[in-house]
Structures are given as structure tokens and as C-alpha cells.
Design a protein around this motif. Structure first.
Motif, PDB file in Angstrom:
ATOM      1  N   ASP A 100      -2.060   3.739   0.561  1.00 27.75           N
ATOM      2  CA  ASP A 100      -2.351   3.423   1.131  1.00 27.75           C
ATOM      3  C   ASP A 100      -1.659   2.961   3.121  1.00 27.75           C
ATOM      4  OD1 ASP A 100      -4.841   1.527   3.431  1.00 27.75           O
ATOM      5  OD2 ASP A 100      -5.030   1.490   1.033  1.00 27.75           O
ATOM      6  N   PRO A 101      -1.941   3.509   4.163  1.00 32.49           N
ATOM      7  CA  PRO A 101      -0.957   2.714   5.107  1.00 32.49           C
ATOM      8  C   PRO A 101      -1.257   1.416   5.158  1.00 32.49           C
ATOM      9  CG  PRO A 101      -2.852   4.297   5.972  1.00 32.49           C
ATOM     10  CD  PRO A 101      -3.383   4.373   4.671  1.00 32.49           C
ATOM     11  N   ALA A 102      -2.258   1.105   4.656  1.00 27.84           N
ATOM     12  CA  ALA A 102      -2.200  -0.651   4.694  1.00 27.84           C
ATOM     13  C   ALA A 102      -1.624  -1.643   3.748  1.00 27.84           C
ATOM     14  CB  ALA A 102      -3.411  -0.889   4.635  1.00 27.84           C
ATOM     15  N   THR A 103      -1.361  -0.320   2.348  1.00 31.45           N
ATOM     16  CA  THR A 103      -0.704  -1.240   1.923  1.00 31.45           C
ATOM     17  C   THR A 103       0.831   0.403   0.724  1.00 31.45           C
ATOM     18  OG1 THR A 103      -2.298   0.077  -0.191  1.00 31.45           O
ATOM     19  CG2 THR A 103      -2.186  -2.298   0.598  1.00 31.45           C
ATOM     20  N   PRO A 104       1.350   0.018   2.152  1.00 28.62           N
ATOM     21  CA  PRO A 104       2.443   1.207   1.179  1.00 28.62           C
ATOM     22  C   PRO A 104       3.158   1.192  -0.376  1.00 28.62           C
ATOM     23  CG  PRO A 104       2.917   0.061   3.783  1.00 28.62           C
ATOM     24  CD  PRO A 104       2.281  -0.692   2.213  1.00 28.62           C
ATOM     25  N   GLY A 105       2.723   2.438  -1.171  1.00 31.58           N
ATOM     26  CA  GLY A 105       3.474   3.366  -2.155  1.00 31.58           C
ATOM     27  C   GLY A 105       2.459   2.808  -2.677  1.00 31.58           C
ATOM     28  N   PHE A 107      -4.132 -10.086  -9.637  1.00 35.51           N
ATOM     29  CA  PHE A 107      -3.906  -9.065  -8.772  1.00 35.51           C
ATOM     30  C   PHE A 107      -2.644  -8.907  -8.009  1.00 35.51           C
ATOM     31  CE2 PHE A 107      -8.396  -8.540 -10.139  1.00 35.51           C
ATOM     32  CZ  PHE A 107      -8.068  -7.501 -10.814  1.00 35.51           C
ATOM     33  N   PRO A 108      -2.098  -9.615  -6.644  1.00 31.65           N
ATOM     34  CA  PRO A 108      -0.530  -9.642  -6.620  1.00 31.65           C
ATOM     35  C   PRO A 108       0.048  -9.342  -7.527  1.00 31.65           C
ATOM     36  CG  PRO A 108      -2.352 -11.140  -5.421  1.00 31.65           C
ATOM     37  CD  PRO A 108      -2.393 -11.579  -6.738  1.00 31.65           C
ATOM     38  N   ARG A 136      -5.922  -4.100  -1.101  1.00 33.11           N
ATOM     39  CA  ARG A 136      -5.114  -4.422  -0.063  1.00 33.11           C
ATOM     40  C   ARG A 136      -4.886  -5.688   0.597  1.00 33.11           C
ATOM     41  NH1 ARG A 136      -8.540  -0.801   4.635  1.00 33.11           N
ATOM     42  NH2 ARG A 136      -7.407   1.701   4.010  1.00 33.11           N
ATOM     43  N   ALA A 137      -5.619  -7.232   0.751  1.00 36.69           N
ATOM     44  CA  ALA A 137      -5.373  -8.014   0.128  1.00 36.69           C
ATOM     45  C   ALA A 137      -4.393  -8.824  -0.123  1.00 36.69           C
ATOM     46  CB  ALA A 137      -6.136  -8.620   0.764  1.00 36.69           C
ATOM     47  N   ALA A 138      -4.706  -8.739  -1.405  1.00 42.61           N
ATOM     48  CA  ALA A 138      -4.319  -8.550  -2.809  1.00 42.61           C
ATOM     49  C   ALA A 138      -2.564  -7.647  -3.029  1.00 42.61           C
ATOM     50  CB  ALA A 138      -4.812  -7.981  -4.654  1.00 42.61           C
ATOM     51  N   ALA A 139      -2.611  -6.695  -2.400  1.00 43.92           N
ATOM     52  CA  ALA A 139      -1.133  -5.763  -2.538  1.00 43.92           C
ATOM     53  C   ALA A 139      -0.112  -6.260  -1.746  1.00 43.92           C
ATOM     54  CB  ALA A 139      -1.262  -4.736  -1.740  1.00 43.92           C
ATOM     55  N   LEU A 140      -0.743  -7.012  -0.074  1.00 41.84           N
ATOM     56  CA  LEU A 140       0.004  -7.350   0.812  1.00 41.84           C
ATOM     57  C   LEU A 140       0.637  -9.553   0.579  1.00 41.84           C
ATOM     58  CD1 LEU A 140      -1.577  -5.654   3.916  1.00 41.84           C
ATOM     59  CD2 LEU A 140       0.854  -5.259   3.038  1.00 41.84           C
ATOM     60  N   SER A 141      -0.088  -9.670  -0.309  1.00 41.55           N
ATOM     61  CA  SER A 141      -0.322 -10.929  -0.645  1.00 41.55           C
ATOM     62  C   SER A 141       1.640 -11.494  -0.521  1.00 41.55           C
ATOM     63  CB  SER A 141      -0.775 -11.936  -1.794  1.00 41.55           C
ATOM     64  OG  SER A 141      -0.447 -13.015  -2.120  1.00 41.55           O
ATOM     65  N   PRO A 142       2.167 -12.765  -0.527  1.00 43.99           N
ATOM     66  CA  PRO A 142       3.733 -12.420  -0.586  1.00 43.99           C
ATOM     67  C   PRO A 142       3.193 -13.191  -2.224  1.00 43.99           C
ATOM     68  CG  PRO A 142       2.716 -14.337   0.668  1.00 43.99           C
ATOM     69  CD  PRO A 142       1.568 -13.117   0.089  1.00 43.99           C
TER      70      PRO A 142
END
Length: 296
Positions: free
Chosen positions: A11-16, A247-248, A286-292
């Protein structure tokens, strides 16, 4: 309309990470329409449950229908895994029956053989199956022997077809958790094409370890991931944010494990609102994958 990346593209919004959606959550849609909605929302793949209205493996003109689905998946840029959890496909009276544990498992074996063949034709990343619930009157040792024998036969079929199997531990079934899966894996002689389908919600439901640790425990064998929210001790697939899973850390664990397969949303009781649920789900993931990371 979103243009989906190719089947092997994160997913381009969540690499990997590559998010997918299960067709069992689109039971009220034609399969062609469901695939279109899933792709338009930006998912990279689909977990395709073979069922009455979604590529029935016992219906007429199977080869032509499989070829048409393959073309559609290619057109939409969707990867695919094959799921075999249809409720009443084999018996209109009894959910999931027969399984490999029943006295007469021939229809289940034939279904799984066809699923492997369909998976091979579609270039599926995995074909997923489970044990089933031990039938009344079948003692545990007999049920286990039947499962091992049936799985050994299926491993041979999958090997010949070049297909990877993902066996899913399922709460309430003979193989309920990761420890049960390991026992089966060892009983089969550790076949290289026999991996695990891990449902993230199931980990929260019954595994003793935290969910990210469950991912790490099976990282070397992970071939298929289903994702949903859940509460401890309750086997109910919930929309994200309505259960107890954080989820993160789970998504980071999948990335850290180097898992490159589909992470497919598994909400089989949400077909009545499939497009909106699928839209909310990919936004959440997508938000969870990008969460710090939590530095506390």
C-alpha cells in the motif's frame, strides 16, 4: 476511483503492508462488483471465500468462471488468497459440514482439492483451511487422526500444484490455537508448503501471549493474515476500534517479521454495510500503520 497497485505492491500509504478485504464480508454483492468496490477503496488484494455466489467450485463451467475472475483480478491489480470457510456450501442443513473430522469427509476433501486447483489457476498466495469442530460421537484421538490424514492428503495435492497452504487455528475447533497448529505441523512432518493463517482477532480472543508476540512466534510460517478486532474470551469479529486490540504494535510486528502477504479484513457478518465498513476499515488500518510507537 483509486487505481490499485499491482498484486505484489505494498500500500503506497503504508510501505511494507498490503491490505486486503474478505469477500465473505460482501455476501450481498456479486463477486465482480465486490472486487470492484474493494479495488476502488485502495485495497491491494482480496481473500476470496469460495461460496454459492462467489465462484462456486461445484457450479457449471468452472474453468471459464475461474478464468474470468483471474482476468478481473489482473485488471484491478488485486492479489488473492483462497478461503474455504463457506458456511452452507456443502450441506444446506449443517454449518461447515462435513469437515475432515466427520465419518464421511469425502465432500470436504473434494472441496479442498478444488480450492487448491482454483488457487493454482488464479496464482493465489495461499489456500486457507481449518480443522472444523469435533463432531458429537467422534472421540478426540479419532478426530485428530482424521485431521492428520486429510491434511497429509491435501499437502500432497498442494505440493503437486505448487500451492501454499495456510492452516487457520479457529476458536472452538479441534485446532484452536497456535500450539495446536504446531502440533499438526509436526505431525505432518513439517511440510514446507504448510504454513499458518493467523487471525489477529483470534489471538486476542484466546492466545496467552500479547497479540504482537503471537505474530513474532509464527513469523517464519506466516502465509496469510486475517485482521479484525475482538475481545478476550469472545469469538466475535468486530469492526476496528470496537474491541480491545491495540493495532499499531500489531502492524509493526507484521512489518518487523518481514511478512509480505495480504493482511485481509475479516468481517463476515457485516455484508449489510460492506462498502462503508470496508472504507472505514482501510482508513483505520492506514492510520494505525502510520502511528508512531508509544514511547511510554
Amino acid at each position: 476511483m483509486t487505481t490499485a497497485p499491482g498484486p505484489g505492491t505494498p500500500d503506497p500509504a503504508t510501505p511494507g503492508l498490503r491490505f486486503g478485504y474478505g469477500t465473505n464480508g460482501f455476501a450481498n454483492h456479486r463477486l465482480d462488483d465486490a472486487l470492484g468496490v474493494i479495488a476502488d477503496l485502495g485495497y491491494q488484494g482480496v481473500a476470496l471465500t469460495l461460496d454459492h455466489d462467489h465462484l462456486d467450485p461445484f457450479g457449471p463451467d468452472l474453468a471459464a468462471r475461474v478464468a474470468a475472475v483471474g482476468r478481473r483480478l489482473t485488471e484491478l491489480g488485486l492479489g488473492v488468497v483462497i478461503e474455504t470457510g463457506a458456511r452452507y456450501l456443502l450441506d444446506p442443513w449443517h454449518k461447515h459440514a462435513p469437515t475432515l473430522l466427520h465419518d464421511d469427509s469425502a465432500l470436504r476433501v473434494e472441496f479442498l482439492r478444488r480450492a487448491v486447483a482454483i488457487g493454482a489457476d488464479l496464482g493465489a498466495e495461499a489456500v486457507s483451511y481449518w480443522s472444523g469442530v469435533r463432531p458429537a460421537g467422534v472421540d478426540p484421538a479419532t478426530a485428530w487422526d482424521r485431521l492428520v490424514a486429510g491434511s497429509a492428503e491435501l499437502v500432497g495435492v498442494a505440493d503437486a500444484a505448487g500451492v501454499v497452504l495456510g492452516f487457520e487455528p479457529e476458536p472452538g475447533m479441534l485446532v484452536a490455537d497456535i500450539a495446536d497448529w504446531r502440533r499438526l505441523y509436526e505431525a505432518l512432518g513439517a511440510p514446507p508448503r504448510f504454513g499458518i493463517t493467523l487471525d489477529i482477532g483470534h489471538c486476542r480472543c484466546l492466545e496467552p501471549a500479547p497479540v504482537p508476540e503471537c505474530v513474532a512466534q509464527v513469523a517464519a510460517h506466516l502465509v496469510n493474515v486475517q485482521i479484525d478486532d475482538m475481545r478476550r474470551g469472545v469469538h466475535e469479529h468486530l469492526e476496528f476500534g470496537t474491541g480491545e486490540i491495540d493495532f499499531p504494535p500489531v502492524l509493526r510486528a507484521l512489518a518487523d517479521a518481514g511478512y509480505a502477504g495480504l493482511v485481509a479484513v475479516e468481517l463476515p457478518r457485516h455484508s449489510h454495510a460492506a462498502p462503508s465498513v470496508a472504507a472505514h476499515s482501510i482508513e483505520f488500518l492506514r492510520a494505525a500503520a502510520l502511528s508512531p510507537p508509544d514511547r511510554r
